[in-house]
Design a protein around this motif. Sequence first.
Motif, PDB file in Angstrom:
ATOM      1  N   THR A 115       0.831  -1.210   0.000  1.00 59.48           N
ATOM      2  CA  THR A 115       0.000   0.000   0.000  1.00 59.48           C
ATOM      3  C   THR A 115       0.866   1.260   0.000  1.00 59.48           C
ATOM      4  O   THR A 115       0.530   2.251  -0.643  1.00 59.48           O
ATOM      5  CB  THR A 115      -1.004   0.023   1.169  1.00 59.48           C
ATOM      6  OG1 THR A 115      -0.305  -0.187   2.396  1.00 59.48           O
ATOM      7  CG2 THR A 115      -2.087  -1.017   0.982  1.00 59.48           C
ATOM      8  N   VAL A 131      -7.313   0.336   3.510  1.00 60.59           N
ATOM      9  CA  VAL A 131      -7.300   1.067   2.240  1.00 60.59           C
ATOM     10  C   VAL A 131      -8.003   2.423   2.379  1.00 60.59           C
ATOM     11  O   VAL A 131      -7.505   3.429   1.899  1.00 60.59           O
ATOM     12  CB  VAL A 131      -7.954   0.232   1.105  1.00 60.59           C
ATOM     13  CG1 VAL A 131      -8.006   1.007  -0.203  1.00 60.59           C
ATOM     14  CG2 VAL A 131      -7.203  -1.080   0.911  1.00 60.59           C
ATOM     15  N   SER A 178      -4.369   4.552   6.596  1.00 61.89           N
ATOM     16  CA  SER A 178      -3.844   3.901   5.391  1.00 61.89           C
ATOM     17  C   SER A 178      -2.968   4.855   4.590  1.00 61.89           C
ATOM     18  O   SER A 178      -3.296   6.038   4.442  1.00 61.89           O
ATOM     19  CB  SER A 178      -5.001   3.434   4.505  1.00 61.89           C
ATOM     20  OG  SER A 178      -4.513   3.033   3.239  1.00 61.89           O
TER      21      SER A 178
END
Length: 188
Positions: free
Chosen positions: A98, A130, A135
Amino acid sequence: FQMVVIYGRRRIGKTTLLRKFCSGKKAVFFTAIKTTANRNIELFGQCALEILAPDMSMASFRSMDDLCAFLGKRCRDERVVVVIDELPYMVRKEESITSTLQKYIDEQWQFGKMFLILCGSSVSFMEDEVLSEKSPLFGRRTMQLKLKEFNYRQTALFLPSWTAYDKAVAYGLTGGVAKYITLFDERK
């Protein structure tokens, strides 16, 4: 650059919706599997090469960084849909993915024409890893879509020749889950 996050429980129709969206478009469609991070990167790379550089089909990427750099170059001047389906399978084996995506969105992809779609069936993962403020991808999505079960009326549209009673039974049996509705044979 666009980044869309699509999520919802299993069998709800995410992949079918994405495949329909990608039909007729230049699209790299990758579905992650439960394996090592390196194997997912290898498979994702093969998908990307097949669509974006078929003449380089024997090449491979050593890292997610290499793959992201390649995607950025190939999507800079041409609209390409890049789908990572079942993203949680990839990220659970390599949490840095990520942040790697964040880096390329911020430094390269935002200046190009990529249409990135991140999809997953683990609702809690997609919301926590996410979409949430913690995130690395927070604030980069241009749209999010949580797919839910069909209601009774939507379910009934799949079975137009059935009686109202049979449609209600079908809805009761499936709970409006797309995959289960498609298993009915309308002639029976």
